[in-house]
Design an enzyme around this catalytic site. Structure first.
Site, PDB file in Angstrom:
ATOM      1  N   LYS A  62       4.338   0.316  -7.005  1.00  0.00           N
ATOM      2  CA  LYS A  62       4.144   1.154  -5.819  1.00  0.00           C
ATOM      3  C   LYS A  62       3.809   2.583  -6.244  1.00  0.00           C
ATOM      4  O   LYS A  62       4.364   3.087  -7.221  1.00  0.00           O
ATOM      5  CB  LYS A  62       5.417   1.125  -4.965  1.00  0.00           C
ATOM      6  N   SER A 137       7.189   0.517   3.895  1.00  0.00           N
ATOM      7  CA  SER A 137       6.068   1.259   3.382  1.00  0.00           C
ATOM      8  C   SER A 137       5.425   0.639   2.139  1.00  0.00           C
ATOM      9  O   SER A 137       4.323   1.026   1.768  1.00  0.00           O
ATOM     10  CB  SER A 137       6.519   2.685   3.034  1.00  0.00           C
ATOM     11  N   SER A 160      11.730  -0.763   3.205  1.00  0.00           N
ATOM     12  CA  SER A 160      10.340  -0.815   2.732  1.00  0.00           C
ATOM     13  C   SER A 160      10.000  -1.931   1.758  1.00  0.00           C
ATOM     14  O   SER A 160       8.831  -2.170   1.485  1.00  0.00           O
ATOM     15  CB  SER A 160       9.956   0.512   2.097  1.00  0.00           C
TER      16      SER A 160
END
Ligand code: GLN
Length: 472
Positions: A62, A137, A160
């Site tokens: 990420k 996210s 997330s």
């Protein structure tokens, strides 16, 4: 034979890696899963030079997790030219085990959101259906894992990892607070967040978590006691397939029909079907009071906004990142910040500053801290009696683009914020489909019992969902 690990599919590291890379390229081209995908030539050289038990594993990371010499942007314009000089501890440990970072995955800007739409690099798309979000996210990591089968890293401050796992039909694990070093994870709300893992196969969760859960003295919030060693031994036995089985009769599950009422009808139907299946497997189920969950969402948003406004103060464009104008200090910082941050990030910085400003703190922030303590004590009391709390991962199916942007979308975090407020580990397991879109079931367990969550995922793998019984 069932495929139990991504790494078991074939055994030539370069061959596995190349096939994975091709799929990851598709996840990027079709679904915008990456903010940066490295060139195959560079990757191949690194695989050849790598050593360790995970040699050949390509890791999507990420874009809020620092990677040495690889651009790390938090999907924000303000960091769009930032190249970290060091690796996050989790990345460093995986590299030592032979992993090669394949690229950086797309996400909501600064991990604030649950749709992966607010990225400076454009939205991530849900591969299951056109026009729908993959969750967020960490939406890019989830899509990369779904399309390639390889595990990936995300971060989970309020859901997330679990929420996009649920919306893409894969596994997503948020570890106990203090298990995985946050060194190099760019902070959003540091009292709640952990680096988490996405995987298609339960064994891969154990493999990755084993490597990233080593003690790191540079993160002062790491828990330092015997529970880490016990858990890591157990994860290593799970990784080899030595100790994977779990006898459901020995475990009890608490759930609350009242809290499940807050979900959409279709989610509720799937939830009760899962509850029945878990009972058939042998788990002991108990419908109890979990009313404290209703205050989780406001508590979470007050705390995270206050922490975010303080954490994001450092982006002045001077030390690193974007600098829009040179001249008067206040003017250049203000111009840089107003052009560098997106709308949702600004909303949270401004709200967080207001909530913690003089005269207001007692009204909101201190109350939120007290509520957090109450939620934490309540969860502890329940998990002293039962082994797991089970709730849906999300109250509804994945929304359409635009539908959950901004404050109206916060409600989708209703069930995921609880384990972040309390520090407990939690996993999202595929539960079924609603009109072609997946949703997940969430298991929360005692601190440092990630091994049990992975065993539950293994036990229930593919069993909670039977396509012949599709709802809708
Ligand atoms: N959707 C939640 C938020 O926007 C959680 C995000 C996260 O876990 N990073 O705060």
């Amino acid at each position: 034979m069932d495929i139990k690990s991504y790494m078991d599919i074939e055994d030539d590291p370069i061959e596995i890696a190349f096939k994975t890379y091709e799929r990851l390229r598709i996840s990027d081209e079709r679904y915008n899963a990456f903010t940066l995908l490295r060139d195959w030539d560079e990757i191949q050289k690194e695989i050849e030079a790598s050593k360790g038990p995970l040699k050949g594993l390509l890791l999507p990371v990420k874009d809020n997790i620092s990677t040495k010499s690889i651009r790390t942007t938090c999907a924000s314009r303000i960091l769009s030219n930032y190249i970290p000089p060091y690796d996050a501890y989790a990345v460093k440990k995986l590299k030592e085990a032979g992993v090669v970072v394949v690229g950086k995955t797309n996400m909501d800007e600064f991990a604030m959101g649950n749709t992966s739409e607010t990225s400076y690099f454009g939205p991530v798309k849900n591969p299951w259906k056109d026009g729908y979000v993959p969750g967020g996210s960490s939406g890019g990591s989830a899509v990369a894992t779904l399309v390639s089968g390889a595990p990936s890293l995300g971060s989970d401050t309020g859901g997330s990892v679990r929420q996009p796992a649920s919306y893409t039909y894969i596994l997503g694990l948020k570890p106990t607070y203090g298990l995985v070093s946050r060194y190099g994870l760019i902070s959003y709300a540091d009292s709640l967040e952990q680096i988490g893992v996405f995987a298609k196969y339960p064994l891969d969760l154990a493999k990755v978590l084993y490597h990233i859960s080593d003690y790191d003295p540079r993160d002062g919030t790491m828990v330092r006691d015997g529970r880490r060693g016990r858990l890591r031994n157990s994860l290593s036995r799970i990784s080899t397939g030595e100790d994977l089985e779990l006898s459901p009769e020995r475990y009890s599950i608490a759930y609350s029909s009242k809290i499940v009422e807050l979900s959409d009808d279709d989610v509720r139907k799937l939830f009760y079907r899962s509850i029945d299946l878990l009972e058939e497997m042998g788990f002991r189920l108990h419908d109890i009071d979990l009313d404290f969950m209703e205050v989780g969402l406001p508590t979470y948003y007050i705390i995270t906004m206050v922490e975010a406004s303080s954490n994001l103060m450092r982006y002045d464009g001077i030390q690193y990142g974007l600098l829009e104008e040179i001249g008067d200090y206040f003017k250049s910082v203000s111009i840089t910040r107003s052009r560098g941050f997106g709308e949702e990030v600004k909303r949270r910085i401004i709200t967080g500053a207001l909530l913690s400003s003089k005269g207001y703190e007692g009204k909101y922030y201190l109350k939120a801290l007290k509520l957090r303590r109450w939620i934490r004590d309540s969860v502890k009391k329940i998990l002293d009696v039962y082994n797991f709390i089970v709730i849906p991962t999300t109250p509804s199916k994945p929304p359409k683009f635009g539908e959950a942007l901004g404050p109206k979308g916060y409600i989708h975090d209703l069930y995921t914020v609880i384990p972040n407020l309390t520090g407990n580990p939690a996993i999202s397991i595929p539960m079924g489909f609603i009109e072609g879109l997946p949703v997940g079931l969430q298991f929360i367990s005692r601190w440092f019992s990630e091994d049990l969550l992975i065993k539950v995922a293994y036990l229930t793998d593919g069993k909670l969902y039977d396509s012949s019984k599709e709802v809708g």
